[in-house]
Design a protein around this motif. Structure first.
Motif, short mmCIF file in Angstrom:
data_model
loop_
_atom_site.label_atom_id
_atom_site.label_comp_id
_atom_site.label_asym_id
_atom_site.label_seq_id
_atom_site.Cartn_x
_atom_site.Cartn_y
_atom_site.Cartn_z
N UNK A 270 0.89 -1.16 0.00
CA UNK A 270 0.00 0.00 0.00
C UNK A 270 0.92 1.21 0.00
N UNK A 271 0.74 2.12 -0.92
CA UNK A 271 1.58 3.32 -0.96
C UNK A 271 0.75 4.50 -0.45
N UNK A 334 -2.86 -1.77 -2.40
CA UNK A 334 -2.34 -2.91 -3.16
C UNK A 334 -3.45 -3.95 -3.33
N UNK A 335 -3.36 -4.70 -4.41
CA UNK A 335 -4.09 -5.98 -4.54
C UNK A 335 -5.58 -5.92 -4.26
N UNK A 336 -6.23 -4.87 -4.75
CA UNK A 336 -7.69 -4.83 -4.63
C UNK A 336 -8.33 -5.92 -5.48
N UNK A 344 -7.31 -5.12 3.72
CA UNK A 344 -7.31 -5.87 4.98
C UNK A 344 -5.99 -5.67 5.74
N UNK A 345 -4.90 -5.60 4.98
CA UNK A 345 -3.61 -5.36 5.60
C UNK A 345 -3.57 -3.97 6.24
N UNK A 346 -4.16 -2.99 5.56
CA UNK A 346 -4.22 -1.64 6.11
C UNK A 346 -4.93 -1.65 7.46
N UNK A 409 -12.25 -0.89 -1.26
CA UNK A 409 -11.21 -1.05 -0.24
C UNK A 409 -11.59 -0.44 1.11
N UNK A 410 -12.47 0.54 1.12
CA UNK A 410 -12.88 1.14 2.39
C UNK A 410 -14.16 0.49 2.94
#
Ligand SMILES: [Zn+2]
Length: 474
Positions: A270-271, A334-336, A344-346, A409-410
């Motif tokens: 994730x950037x 990343x990786x959506x 999920x990592x976020x 993602x959110x």
């Protein structure tokens, strides 16, 4: 020269000139930002700044031209991460960092299909993301066609065993893209349902609204308790041809050869770029997009557009209104595409600070004009943002409802109490190109993406510069 943007490969020297295309105007900070009339003044300034800005478009152009396809974990994805870090730094974000995300890389490989009987024809096919390969040399079997996944599930082993299942559901065109949800289970669960009845492979009519010979890829899943079978999508035009052969009551046999493969674990990122809040640095307005794409096109509408829109919105605010009171955090996930892996990592990496997010949103539906603002805000205060709703209404963006998921993602955030919002875009043509080789920059209209950039800058500025606080999400 073909492209005006210097390549980001020249890291160390001035990276690329995106920001120079935009006139940088800084205003002194005013203490009366909470006063509604100050917000009105900000809106006027943002509108002025937006008039001749091509920033969002130029960012997508840079990403699609200099990086191109970027399936999670691939070499393109790694290039995209380096590109994003360089781009955010060049834009003048106060903090740029990345968060590692473990991803399973998958390689498409060769794919070919043809009708053997009753009439020889070539079919345009692409493997679905995550599919296993066919045995080398392919599978040649009779085809059994179903109008829907439900019809397949209601079928019997006697009908399906040893055959290739063809799921043939048409998708209707719609501004909201609401038929996607109806048809996409064919793609995601088709292999599981077909394998339960003993099928050797599954092919689906592409999940798309075009009538072209581009096949639409996208995520598919397996169930560990069910045998894995190869899964592909044929173009809608080829689905019509196949359907016509069935209409003649003929026995249909096809040959499918797909050599996709699992390429093992990789690290993606994730950037994240932040503009630090001047008064409440711990309070965060999170605006996002996803950096990965499928590998068929260059990921312009999905989701280079979102990357351009949210980055441009944040930069416009800093350049036009000065440092925001609250922190604006741009997250390029990343990786959506392979299942919201970065999202999920976020969440797991930021568990203890999620409550500091004032609101979050993602732009991930192309670059069509925004026509509606949906929220999931604390209902007690939701109506008190009238000045914002008014400003948006003047741009043709009407308030919709308070049941938004905020974007893919959110969508994991409201259940954790984080408010979200969505700026709904005109997606009438989105599913003509989605996940195909035709997802390229020329599908983005500069005027439309400019409107997106403006609307996102207005909403983000409101959330970052006023004391409006929609926490917690209902
Ligand atoms: Zn997307």
């Amino acid at each position: 020269m073909l492209f005006s943007l210097p390549s980001i490969r020249t890291i160390g020297v001035p990276l690329f000139s995106l920001c120079c295309l935009y006139s940088t105007v800084s205003y002194a900070w005013h203490n009366d930002h909470q006063h509604p009339s100050t917000f009105d003044t900000d809106v006027v300034k943002l509108k002025e700044a937006n008039q001749n800005s091509q920033l969002a478009y130029d960012i997508v152009k840079s990403l699609t031209v200099e990086v191109g396809p970027r399936i999670a974990g691939s070499s393109g994805d790694k290039k995209a991460v380096a590109w994003a870090e360089a781009m955010l730094s060049e834009m003048g974000f106060d903090k740029v960092y990345k968060q590692p995300v473990k991803v399973r890389n998958w390689e498409r490989g060769f794919a070919d299909a043809r009708v053997v009987l009753p009439f020889e024809q070539k079919l345009v096919i692409t493997a679905l993301g995550g599919s296993i390969a066919t045995p080398e040399g392919g599978i040649q079997e009779a085809v059994v066609m179903f109008p829907s996944l439900e019809a397949l599930s209601a079928s019997t082993k006697a009908e399906v065993e040893g055959k290739i299942v063809f799921l043939n559901t048409r998708m209707q065109r719609n501004r909201e893209g609401k038929f996607y949800g109806k048809v996409v289970p064919n793609r995601v669960n088709g292999a599981i349902e077909a394998a339960k009845l003993g099928a050797k492979a599954v092919i689906i009519r592409s999940v798309g609204t075009d009538n072209s010979r581009f096949a639409h890829t996208g995520l598919m899943r397996y169930d560990d308790s069910v045998r894995k079978i190869p899964a592909g999508a044929i173009s809608t035009a080829d689905a019509d041809t196949l359907e016509a052969m069935f209409a003649e009551n003929k026995k249909v046999i096809i040959d499918v050869d797909m050599q996709a493969k699992d390429a093992g674990w990789q690290t993606s990122y994730n950037v994240i770029g932040e503009i630090t809040g001047s008064e409440h640095p711990d309070e965060v307005v999170l605006i996002s997009a996803h950096l990965d794409s499928w590998d068929e096109g260059t990921g312009a509408i999905d989701d280079g557009a979102g990357v351009g829109i949210v980055t441009a919105a944040a930069k416009t605010i800093k350049d036009t209104l000065g440092q925001p009171k609250r922190t604006i955090r741009v997250v390029l996930y990343a990786a959506e595409e392979i299942g919201l892996v970065g999202a999920r990592q976020y969440v797991s990496a930021n568990k203890s600070s999620l409550e500091n997010i004032i609101a979050a949103a993602e732009s991930d539906f192309g670059a069509g004009k925004i026509y509606q603002f949906d929220t999931r805000f604390n209902p007690v205060v939701q109506k008190s943002a009238g000045v914002l709703y008014q400003a948006l209404a003047e741009l043709g963006v009407e308030y919709g409802n308070n049941q938004s998921g905020g974007g893919p993602d959110v969508s994991v955030l409201p259940a954790l109490g984080v408010p979200v919002f969505a700026l709904k875009q005109d997606g009438t043509y989105y599913f003509d190109y989605h996940h195909t080789p035709n997802d390229t920059l020329d599908k983005i209209h500069p005027e439309d993406i400019r409107q997106n950039q403006l609307v996102w800058s207005i909403v983000t500025a409101y959330l970052a510069n006023t004391s409006f606080d929609p926490r917690p999400a209902p």
